[in-house]
Design an enzyme around this catalytic site. Sequence first.
Site, PDB file in Angstrom:
ATOM      1  CG  HIS A 157     -14.160  -4.552 -12.115  1.00 19.84           C
ATOM      2  ND1 HIS A 157     -15.299  -4.898 -11.822  1.00 19.84           N
ATOM      3  CD2 HIS A 157     -13.670  -5.023 -13.247  1.00 19.84           C
ATOM      4  CE1 HIS A 157     -15.425  -6.018 -12.498  1.00 19.84           C
ATOM      5  NE2 HIS A 157     -14.611  -6.062 -13.474  1.00 19.84           N
ATOM      6  CB  CYS A 253     -20.621  -2.250  -8.097  1.00 20.59           C
ATOM      7  SG  CYS A 253     -18.523  -2.448  -8.251  1.00 20.59           S
TER       8      CYS A 253
END
Length: 259
Positions: A157, A253
Amino acid sequence: MCPPEHFRVTYSINPWMDPAKPVDVPLAVAQWEDLREKYRALGHTVEVLDPRPGLPDMVFAANGATVVEGRVLGARFAHPQRGPEALAHLEWFRAHGYAEVCEPVHVNEGEGDFAVTASYVLAGRGFRASPLSHGEAQEFFGRPVIGLDLVDPRFYHLDTALAVLDDAADEVMYYPAAFSAGSRAVLRRLFPDALVVDEADAVSFGLNAVSDGLRVVLPQGAVGLFGALRGRGFEPVGVDLSELLKGGGSVKCCTLELR
């Protein structure tokens, strides 16, 4: 943020996840609570999304949406294990008065692969998000979307390879080797004064950080970044999220920013 009450590693959808390594759930909850309280101590408001059984990765709330000027672009997950999380986030935003909520057509995993600066929306691709999601985001937000190719599966990511330090000043930090040669050239052109991070701090998830423009909350294991950030006028705030790292996530996150 979403508490890790149901956090487990029972499948593997990124290189950091190993179902053979047990998770200490009470410790994960305590570490998450410490992060939440650090945000509150810094003067931030923390909204909490209720966790749902059977969705162990909901703790990684950043993946549920991207919010810019009150407009919410929802997520569409690449892996079926996380698919139902998208609806949980959309329901929260609609219940809390967000009028402009878009359910996307193409795969994007929220702020996992969208990073917002004053001038751009930076958009990762290569492992999760569809390149078609970039145009979808540009149309919805009315901001230039800059695609960046991720090439190292450890940094699956964008928020594991790049962090926005000051969105008002377009200031970022990133790990160059996570990106293709062309994307590195784009980053150098757009952000010539960026803080360039080495591999040791990158694999410590030091780029999975949250900054309010002054205080940078980041994993305490990214020891090389603390002095570098202070040298640029930032105040690093270290946290221990070692249990949540077993799921492939850390500070960013766990944090969806409500712009």
